[in-house]
Enzyme design. Structure first.
Site, PDB file in Angstrom:
ATOM      1  CG  HIS A  38      -1.754  -1.206   1.369  1.00  0.00           C
ATOM      2  ND1 HIS A  38      -2.614  -1.640   0.394  1.00  0.00           N
ATOM      3  CD2 HIS A  38      -1.836  -2.105   2.387  1.00  0.00           C
ATOM      4  CE1 HIS A  38      -3.212  -2.747   0.801  1.00  0.00           C
ATOM      5  NE2 HIS A  38      -2.748  -3.055   1.997  1.00  0.00           N
ATOM      6  CG  HIS A  90      -6.130  -5.934   1.608  1.00  0.00           C
ATOM      7  ND1 HIS A  90      -6.953  -5.239   2.476  1.00  0.00           N
ATOM      8  CD2 HIS A  90      -4.884  -5.868   2.139  1.00  0.00           C
ATOM      9  CE1 HIS A  90      -6.237  -4.785   3.484  1.00  0.00           C
ATOM     10  NE2 HIS A  90      -4.978  -5.143   3.306  1.00  0.00           N
TER      11      HIS A  90
END
Length: 333
Positions: free
Chosen positions: A57, A219
């Site tokens: 991320h 995700h």
């Protein structure tokens, strides 16, 4: 799978090495356990603000370690929660007696592991508070969570609470401030393509050439709906409508607007979308008082974007404007 990596098993450790040598003046990095800490930690008299989560991320969270933001970040494996020993090591490295505030995204593994670490730290005499961020309006539950997911609002939370801690706000004050940010922030995203986790080697899901996933998680979790591809005006309107109606935001509100790339969306498209979002909010009488545009809370190479709105009063805007010096976010220094 085309990626600039060596071995999927070592990608996080090698990336952490690169982060450390790229920013030696700001960060020190350990790999066993993996923790990213600001070079001047622990800072005497200051609450330690700590966050973390799965890698993939970036720049969240490690790119936001530094003066005015996080004291430490705990990077897990790709899309995998950090372990309790990582969080405990981060607390030990940053606590100077004022305690630690843990900012935790609402994913089951993160919640459990940060909770365990908090209990271990308190057992050794360190006061700890934890605040959960759950700003995603797309779903009530997902594959990874019980309740809403923590997504783009995490950046705003880390910046604002980090600024308060830098100014000397005590542990309970930082925790109250964090809770107020969580109460006023909402996000929603869209995916045009899926990310590919290195050790998996194939996309997390499949989208047709004319499909997009509305409300995707960071995700690659399922979203609210899979719909035919739309032009930017209609797509951004979908996101704005969902976010504004959730809090709800109303005419006269001042907000911070964060337009985020999920990793694969170029700035050309992102600025186009941001301009549409500002226009739609102005039409509703909502004032964009501050804004941030860029790839800050990503999902590997996923093409897509998210919007985040935070209802902001003078105090929150002042803390947002406060100096920050991290690898990924810098102003006022």
């Amino acid at each position: 799978m085309k990626k600039i990596i060596n071995d999927p098993a070592t990608v996080v450790a090698e990336a952490l090495h690169g982060l450390a040598v790229a920013h030696p003046e700001r960060l020190r990095v350990t790999t066993d356990p993996a923790v990213i800490v600001r070079t001047d930690a622990p800072v005497a008299g200051k609450v330690a603000v700590i966050s973390g989560g799965g890698s993939g991320h970036e720049p969240l969270h490690g790119g936001f370690v530094g003066s005015g933001m996080l004291d430490a970040a705990c990077p897990g494996a790709v899309f995998t929660s950090p372990t309790p020993d990582q969080v405990q090591a981060a607390v030990t490295a940053t606590d100077a007696g004022a305690g630690a505030l843990l900012l935790v995204k609402n994913y089951t593994g993160d919640v459990l592991n940060f909770e365990t670490a908090a209990e271990l730290a308190e057992a050794t005499g360190t006061p700890v508070r934890s605040v959960l961020i759950d700003d995603d309006v797309a779903v009530a539950d997902s594959t990874f969570t019980a309740g809403r997911r923590g997504v783009g609002g995490t950046l705003l939370l880390e910046k604002i609470v980090g600024a308060a801690a830098e100014r000397g706000t005590d542990l309970d004050g930082c925790a109250r401030l964090a809770a107020s940010v969580v109460a006023g922030v909402r996000s929603m995203g869209v995916a045009l393509t899926a990310p590919t986790v290195p050790h998996v080697g194939e996309p997390s899901f499949t989208l047709g050439a004319d499909e997009m996933e509305i409300g995707i998680g960071i995700h690659g979790e399922p979203g609210r709906a899979r719909v035919p591809l739309e032009d930017a005006d209609r797509l951004v309107a979908r996101l704005v409508d969902a976010i504004v109606s959730d809090l709800p935001f109303v005419a006269g509100d001042r907000v911070i607007l964060f337009t985020n790339s999920m990793g694969g969306t170029p700035l050309l498209e992102l600025y186009l979308a941001h301009g549409i979002a500002e226009r739609l909010l102005a039409e509703r009488g909502i004032e964009v008082a501050r804004r941030l545009v860029g790839p800050y809370v990503t999902s590997l190479e996923m093409q897509g974007m998210s919007l985040t709105l935070l209802r902001a009063d003078d105090q929150l805007l002042d803390l947002w404007d406060a100096p920050v010096c991290t690898p990924a976010l810098r102003w006022g220094m």
